[in-house]
Design a protein around this motif. Structure first.
Motif, PDB file in Angstrom:
ATOM      1  N   ARG A 165       0.834  -1.315  -0.065  1.00 55.58           N
ATOM      2  CA  ARG A 165       0.073   0.116   0.088  1.00 55.58           C
ATOM      3  C   ARG A 165       0.884   1.199   0.055  1.00 55.58           C
ATOM      4  NH1 ARG A 165      -4.610  -1.516   4.504  1.00 55.58           N
ATOM      5  NH2 ARG A 165      -6.084  -2.978   3.284  1.00 55.58           N
ATOM      6  N   ALA A 166       1.794   1.197   0.640  1.00 58.95           N
ATOM      7  CA  ALA A 166       2.955   2.425   0.810  1.00 58.95           C
ATOM      8  C   ALA A 166       3.394   2.718  -0.631  1.00 58.95           C
ATOM      9  CB  ALA A 166       3.883   2.124   1.950  1.00 58.95           C
ATOM     10  N   LYS A 167       3.868   1.699  -1.297  1.00 55.37           N
ATOM     11  CA  LYS A 167       4.355   1.836  -2.794  1.00 55.37           C
ATOM     12  C   LYS A 167       3.286   2.482  -3.516  1.00 55.37           C
ATOM     13  CE  LYS A 167       7.779  -1.986  -2.086  1.00 55.37           C
ATOM     14  NZ  LYS A 167       8.201  -3.340  -2.548  1.00 55.37           N
ATOM     15  N   ARG A 168       2.133   1.853  -3.482  1.00 56.94           N
ATOM     16  CA  ARG A 168       0.970   2.048  -4.376  1.00 56.94           C
ATOM     17  C   ARG A 168       0.614   3.414  -4.062  1.00 56.94           C
ATOM     18  NH1 ARG A 168      -3.201  -1.398  -2.963  1.00 56.94           N
ATOM     19  NH2 ARG A 168      -1.957  -2.859  -3.962  1.00 56.94           N
ATOM     20  N   THR A 169       0.775   4.026  -2.817  1.00 54.32           N
ATOM     21  CA  THR A 169       0.257   5.453  -2.402  1.00 54.32           C
ATOM     22  C   THR A 169       1.334   6.407  -2.949  1.00 54.32           C
ATOM     23  OG1 THR A 169      -0.636   4.935  -0.502  1.00 54.32           O
ATOM     24  CG2 THR A 169       0.037   7.117  -0.557  1.00 54.32           C
ATOM     25  N   LEU A 170       2.660   6.111  -3.104  1.00 54.88           N
ATOM     26  CA  LEU A 170       3.604   6.928  -3.523  1.00 54.88           C
ATOM     27  C   LEU A 170       3.664   6.784  -4.921  1.00 54.88           C
ATOM     28  CD1 LEU A 170       7.002   5.884  -1.249  1.00 54.88           C
ATOM     29  CD2 LEU A 170       5.681   7.705  -1.220  1.00 54.88           C
ATOM     30  N   ALA A 171       3.224   5.700  -5.750  1.00 55.58           N
ATOM     31  CA  ALA A 171       3.077   6.004  -7.051  1.00 55.58           C
ATOM     32  C   ALA A 171       1.892   6.739  -7.608  1.00 55.58           C
ATOM     33  CB  ALA A 171       3.081   4.550  -7.660  1.00 55.58           C
ATOM     34  N   ASP A 172       0.756   6.282  -6.950  1.00 57.41           N
ATOM     35  CA  ASP A 172      -0.480   6.864  -7.223  1.00 57.41           C
ATOM     36  C   ASP A 172      -0.685   8.560  -7.290  1.00 57.41           C
ATOM     37  OD1 ASP A 172      -1.360   4.403  -7.816  1.00 57.41           O
ATOM     38  OD2 ASP A 172      -2.824   4.198  -6.265  1.00 57.41           O
ATOM     39  N   ARG A 173       0.090   8.799  -5.947  1.00 54.61           N
ATOM     40  CA  ARG A 173       0.034  10.469  -5.909  1.00 54.61           C
ATOM     41  C   ARG A 173       1.184  10.860  -6.264  1.00 54.61           C
ATOM     42  NH1 ARG A 173      -1.780  11.494   0.389  1.00 54.61           N
ATOM     43  NH2 ARG A 173      -3.447  10.165   0.669  1.00 54.61           N
ATOM     44  N   LYS A 174       1.892  10.224  -7.363  1.00 52.08           N
ATOM     45  CA  LYS A 174       3.298  10.839  -8.050  1.00 52.08           C
ATOM     46  C   LYS A 174       4.073  11.661  -7.011  1.00 52.08           C
ATOM     47  CE  LYS A 174       1.093  10.956 -12.545  1.00 52.08           C
ATOM     48  NZ  LYS A 174      -0.130   9.862 -12.284  1.00 52.08           N
ATOM     49  N   ILE A 175       4.298  11.004  -5.898  1.00 51.05           N
ATOM     50  CA  ILE A 175       5.374  11.772  -4.961  1.00 51.05           C
ATOM     51  C   ILE A 175       6.749  11.742  -5.523  1.00 51.05           C
ATOM     52  CG2 ILE A 175       6.240  11.501  -2.719  1.00 51.05           C
ATOM     53  CD1 ILE A 175       3.421  10.667  -1.589  1.00 51.05           C
ATOM     54  N   PRO A 176       7.245  12.812  -5.664  1.00 52.00           N
ATOM     55  CA  PRO A 176       8.259  12.789  -6.248  1.00 52.00           C
ATOM     56  C   PRO A 176       9.544  12.296  -5.522  1.00 52.00           C
ATOM     57  CG  PRO A 176       7.883  15.107  -5.466  1.00 52.00           C
ATOM     58  CD  PRO A 176       6.536  14.246  -5.132  1.00 52.00           C
TER      59      PRO A 176
END
Length: 418
Positions: A165-176
């Motif tokens: 979920r953490a990786k998905r959140t970082l990817a989905d929110r396009k966190i730089p």
């Protein structure tokens, strides 16, 4: 890549691979994440390189530069993935060229930049604290999901789900994948330090289970703190946290009895305290105090720990200074737990009645309702005042609250002794 001259041996190779992975994993993932801009994908590529090492090194021997070998393999896998993925077709020429032309590990400064980006990405405030801890231990600490699960006494699927979920959140929110701008650095750094401190505390005083300490977690947190101090040498609170952890960790050998039972601070054999860790901690504290205009919360806690470290015997402890440091910490944090610790310091400096007076002011604090150390400390102060029946009741209440078996036994014994 030239292999080592020693004859390959499967068991030796596997041990070497494990050691190399612990050392190189974070730098490998950080370097890959800079290229692919996705921490989850970077970890998968690094894992692919690890699998390749497990397949090849037992036969060929460990390469002379294992980190560069792993990076080269991972980059080639990245190129293959990009070529297979139509959605990333437009990045093929740019990324493929960049990956192909860098066969070796980046320069040291570049590695440090990548690691710093990875630290801030793994500890991003968009993630829950549980997710930040799990992802940090996974990508920076090099721990497996099973190791993280065992450390925090939660099911392995739960940890795996948090990481996914953490990786998905970082990817989905396009966190730089970047170090925050100066204006955003301070609040983001608070998150990073909080994660490392939480990991250390769970190792130092486990909240649940049969063991009072989990030294491996303390070591992981210390390693992360030292890395961060090297990456951010001008940040006083980074050095403050490292100082606190070094000094606290110095007591590890004295905190457990022969059967694993807890030994409280004032009853510890101080000859067992690790003087090297104490010296390192005091040096880090000096650095923190020189860099900062006013001490932050971690530097203040490190200064408190230093008061204990400098006392050759418990009677030498400067409790008045500790009480004043807790007062300064209370002004910064407004935390009932800090007030609880200040009550202990006041009791040691000025007598148990003074400490109990402060304790009774926070006894109804909602956030301390299920905190077992409140009745435990209250029981101790009541016992010193000769109010044995009240003390016994408080120790019994504290024993019923704690989820740690070792601590429960200690509190039950204290209740019985009343």
């Amino acid at each position: 890549m030239t292999a080592s001259d020693s004859n390959p041996h499967p068991q030796g190779a596997h041990r070497a691979i494990e050691a190399v992975w612990r050392i190189e994993a974070a730098r490998l993932i950080a370097g890959l994440a800079r290229y692919v801009r996705d921490v989850g994908l970077a970890e998968e590529l690094a894992q692919d390189a690890l699998v390749a090492a497990l397949e090849q090194w037992p036969e060929t021997g460990v390469p002379r530069n294992p980190g560069a070998w792993l990076m080269t393999v991972a980059k080639r896998r990245a190129i293959d993935l990009i070529r297979r993925n139509e959605r990333l077709e437009r990045h093929l020429i740019e990324l493929g060229h960049r990956l192909d032309t860098e066969e070796d590990l980046p320069e040291i400064d570049e590695i440090e930049d990548d690691l710093l980006r990875l630290v801030f990405t793994a500890c991003h405030p968009a993630l829950s604290m549980e997710a930040r801890v799990a992802l940090t231990l996974r990508v920076l600490g090099g721990l497996t999901t099973d190791e993280i699960a065992r450390a925090f006494l939660v099911p392995e699927p739960t940890v795996a789900q948090r990481i996914v979920r953490a990786k998905r959140t970082l990817a989905d929110r396009k966190i730089p994948f970047e170090v925050p701008e100066a204006s955003e650095l301070s609040p983001r750094l608070v998150s990073v330090l909080e994660v490392i401190y939480l990991i250390f505390n769970e190792g130092y005083s486990a909240t649940a289970g049969e063991d009072w300490m989990r030294p491996a977690l303390c070591e992981d947190a210390l390693r992360l703190g030292r890395v961060l101090a090297g990456l951010m040498p001008k940040e006083p609170e980074v050095h403050g946290l490292v100082a606190l952890m070094e000094i606290q960790a110095s007591r590890s050998a004295a905190r457990l009895g022969p059967s694993g039972e807890p030994i409280l601070l004032l009853e510890q054999n101080r000859a067992l305290w690790d003087q090297l860790l104490i010296r390192r901690g005091l040096a880090a504290l000096d650095q923190a105090e020189q860099l900062g205009d006013a001490p932050g919360p971690y530097t203040l806690q490190a200064a408190i720990a230093a008061c204990h470290a400098r006392a050759v015997v418990p009677e030498d402890t400067d409790w008045e200074r500790i009480a004043s440091l807790y007062e300064a910490l209370a002004r910064l944090s407004r935390s009932p737990i800090v007030e609880l610790n200040r009550a202990v310091a006041l009791a040691m400096a000025y007598g148990p009645a003074v400490g109990l007076q402060l304790l009774d002011q926070i006894v109804d604090e909602p956030s301390l309702k299920d905190y077992h150390l409140l009745p435990s400390v209250r029981g101790d102060l009541l016992l010193k005042l000769g109010r044995r029946e009240e003390a016994r009741a408080e120790f019994g209440r504290a024993a019923a609250m704690t989820r740690n078996a070792r601590e429960r036994k200690l509190l039950e014994d204290r209740a019985a002794s009343c």
